[in-house]
Design an enzyme around this catalytic site. Structure first.
Site, mmCIF file in Angstrom:
data_model
loop_
_atom_site.group_PDB
_atom_site.id
_atom_site.type_symbol
_atom_site.label_atom_id
_atom_site.label_comp_id
_atom_site.label_asym_id
_atom_site.label_seq_id
_atom_site.Cartn_x
_atom_site.Cartn_y
_atom_site.Cartn_z
ATOM 1 C CG ASP A 1 1.865 -6.633 10.698
ATOM 2 O OD1 ASP A 1 0.782 -7.169 10.132
ATOM 3 O OD2 ASP A 1 1.527 -6.239 11.990
ATOM 4 C CG ASP B 1 -5.835 -6.996 15.358
ATOM 5 O OD1 ASP B 1 -6.543 -6.039 15.726
ATOM 6 O OD2 ASP B 1 -4.465 -6.565 15.541
ATOM 7 C CG ASP C 1 -2.212 -0.417 0.903
ATOM 8 O OD1 ASP C 1 -2.600 -0.846 -0.257
ATOM 9 O OD2 ASP C 1 -3.095 -0.490 1.770
#
Length: 695
Positions: A328, A422, A269
């Site tokens: 991540d 999450d 992104d």
């Protein structure tokens, strides 16, 4: 004239103390008489020390002494001038402090309140000390004794009595009521923490842990017809992760799993085109090595991480996969990660999530990372493990976990309504009857924030999001089909006690009421509330990381300071304030693990493989990419960091230090020295946090 023997002897000793032998003269049958005189004779008058020295010697002595005096004065002036110059630059002109233009006015209101409160408390503390040393003791007994007006003398004394009356009749009752309420909440939360610790000890005593029956990867015959590997999708969401993208992609691509049963999605992104090209090149490198990896970039970047994951799950080829693992950008899984997690889903159709534990490569970087390590070790080893064993439910940590794709789809998929996507998907999956498993022995390397600014932004998001989620999911929890005790656990413990009550009482009790008791002794808190219970609870928090025991006092005081940020985030999330919708990517440092060091050896062959890696690219693209990589190496060079001042934290540290000093006047004996140590340590911790960004 009589000889000056005494002076000559002294002069000789000053010149050479090693020479000369003392002589004792004894006179037999002396013949003398005693005569009384009014004054000393001129020959026996005291002689000046400088009479035996010549002019040149006196001049040199005076010059040496003057040189020493001037040097000492110059050193003091230099130190003072440097200190004043530093204060002028950093506090007045704010030079060397990197603050974004839009955030210069941020936090001025809170800082102004703390500053006014600090100045007021200093004045009242000085007034209290003056009254104390003047002997105006009106609280020797439980009953307040106010002298009559005729007994008072002086305007200052009258003002002091008026202040005593006001605080005893109006201020103290309000503070006492609020403090009792906060103490009750404090005790409830302490009992909950103790139950969790007892549950963890029971798990260790009984050796309760999720186990895999047999060895699922052992082949039964020579032809290798053993474990049937399921299709696994691995997703790596990232946004402008220049420092860590390479090591994360490298670690995931080295996972031990059949390549025809594994697909890696790099969900970029980034809004920086240079970073996009660097990530594309890294993906192309591993793709040409035979790894099944794809690069995805959204044109419409909405919903932050939840929107990124939702967009990736909408691809047509995702339906061919059964599980999805999420990492991540700063996470570096070991090659056996999937082999330690995916087999738990076998013969367990109700299992929706397998969560692994985090391990930190930079936990010993500075005091801030050590204190974070204490909190996170307790979170994983106690909270997550106990809830996973006894309740089969806990909050998904957003990374280092494997989901059953069917569980995600039946729970509604990723939603963009909060900043804690999450926790949102975990709550909805729990309401749909899915179970979770936490593996405390499977660890994934990652980073914790090394600067206070990054840590504060991360904590703001972690504490505002749950309040958003609580407000949005409360109707669904009440109307769900799960049992009543699961609803009670979800509402009372998971949300209210651990997400709302904890920051509320920490901020109110230790950052509001404790400083107020500095000049309202009628509302003095019990010593067991200030000292004994917090220390005991801190000891319980440090048990999962026993090497952090020397940091127990800084940890206790640091948590009280951070309650300001957590309370602010909780209020903004609960009442839908603007700051609750902020998503700021936590800044990474790009710390390397052992696997990264091993993978670095492969970079030596990068030049020889360059033509093979980029054979599908044009010469202009290759030259541009080479230029970007050279720029990346220049950027990654160590840059001198500047010590950023956090004035609100420093003001709060000074304020609580004054509160401890005020408690010294009320406490006696051992409590006196303990509170003094507590206050001084708090100030030192505040100064250390201010200097976390010093290189």
């Amino acid at each position: 004239m009589a000889p000056r023997l005494g002076f000559l002897c002294r002069w000789g000793k000053e010149k050479d103390p090693q020479k000369g032998t003392p002589v004792v003269v004894t006179m037999e049958k002396p013949n003398f008489s005693v005569v009384e005189i009014d004054g000393p004779d001129a020959a026996f008058r005291p002689v000046e020390k400088s009479r035996g020295k010549n002019t040149k010697q006196v001049t040199w002595i005076l010059l040496l002494k003057a040189n020493r005096a001037v040097g000492c004065i110059a050193w003091l002036v230099t130190v003072l001038w440097t200190l004043l110059g530093t204060i002028k630059k950093r506090l007045i002109y704010r030079q060397g402090i990197a603050i974004e233009g839009g955030k210069l006015g941020r936090g001025k209101l809170l800082f102004g309140v703390i500053r006014v409160f600090l100045v007021t408390s200093i004045g009242i503390l000085a007034f209290e000390m003056l009254a104390y040393f003047k002997g105006w003791h009106y609280f020797q007994h439980s009953n307040l004794h106010i002298p009559q007006a005729s007994e008072l003398q002086g305007l200052l004394h009258s003002l002091y009595v008026a202040w005593l009356t006001c605080r005893a009749e109006y201020i103290a009752p309000l503070i006492q009521t609020l403090s009792k309420f906060c103490i009750v909440l404090f005790l409830i939360q302490s009992v909950d923490r103790m139950i969790l610790c007892f549950g963890c000890l029971w798990i260790k005593y009984k050796r309760i842990e999720p186990k895999i029956e047999g060895d699922p990867f052992r082949s039964d015959d020579v032809e290798g017809g053993g474990y049937k590997y399921p299709m696994v999708l691995v997703q790596i969401p990232m946004c402008n992760e220049r420092e860590v993208y390479e090591q994360s992609i490298s670690a995931v691509c080295q996972i031990d799993w059949p390549r025809d049963h594994l697909l890696i999605q790099v969900l970029d992104d980034s809004d920086d085109e240079n970073i996009q090209l660097l990530i594309k090149a890294e993906v192309a490198k591993w793709s040409h090595k035979g790894v099944n990896i794809v690069y995805r970039h959204r044109l419409v970047r909405t919903g932050y991480k939840a929107g990124n994951l939702k967009s990736a799950m909408s691809c047509d080829y995702v339906r061919d996969y059964e599980f999805v693992a999420i990492f991540d950008a700063d996470f570096q899984p070991n090659p056996d990660f999937l082999k330690l997690t995916v087999p738990h889903f076998k013969d367990n159709p109700e299992l929706g999530l397998v969560q692994a534990r985090w391990s930190f490569v930079n936990r010993d970087e500075n005091l801030l990372t050590r204190l974070q390590n204490i909190n996170l070790c307790f979170h994983f080893e106690v909270e997550q493990q106990v809830n996973g064993v006894f309740l089969n439910f806990f909050g998904f940590n957003g990374t280092a976990g494997v989901w059953r794709i069917k569980a995600l789809e039946e729970s509604g998929g990723w939603l963009e309504r909060t900043t804690v996507e999450d926790m949102d998907i975990a709550v909805r999956a729990h309401l749909n009857g899915w179970k979770f498993v936490f593996l405390n022995d499977v660890k994934v390397l990652c980073e914790v924030p090394e600067s206070y600014e990054a840590y504060r932004k991360q904590q703001h998001r972690w504490h505002s999001g749950p309040m958003q989620l609580f407000r949005l999911s409360l109707p669904a929890v009440i109307s769900s089909k799960i049992s009543a005790w699961k609803k009670a656990n979800l509402i009372l413990l998971f949300f209210l006690l651990r997400k709302l009550i904890l920051p509320f009482y920490s901020f109110t009790l230790f950052c509001i009421i404790l400083p107020l008791t500095m000049f309202v002794p009628e509302a003095e808190l019990p010593v067991w509330v200030i000292c004994y219970v917090p220390i005991f609870m801190s000891l319980l928090n440090i048990l999962p990381s026993p090497k952090s025991f020397p940091f127990i006092v800084p940890y206790l005081l640091f948590e009280n300071t951070m309650s300001v940020t957590k309370f602010n985030a909780m209020v903004s999330g609960l009442f839908q304030l603007g700051s609750s919708y902020e998503w700021i990517v936590t800044k990474k440092a790009g710390r390397s693990s052992e696997s990264d060091l091993l993978a670095a050896a492969e970079r030596d062959s990068k030049i020889t493989n360059q033509a093979q890696i980029y054979r599908g690219a044009s010469e202009s693209e290759i030259s541009e990419l080479t230029h970007l990589k050279e720029g990346k190496e220049v950027v990654s060079a160590p840059v001198k960091k500047v010590n950023k001042l956090y004035r609100k934290e420093l003001a709060l540290a000074c304020l609580l230090l004054l509160a401890s000093l005020r408690s010294l006047l009320a406490a006696q004996g051992v409590h006196f020295y303990f509170l003094m140590f507590q206050g001084v340590t708090f100030l030192l911790v505040g100064l250390d946090l201010i200097g976390e960004q010093m290189s």
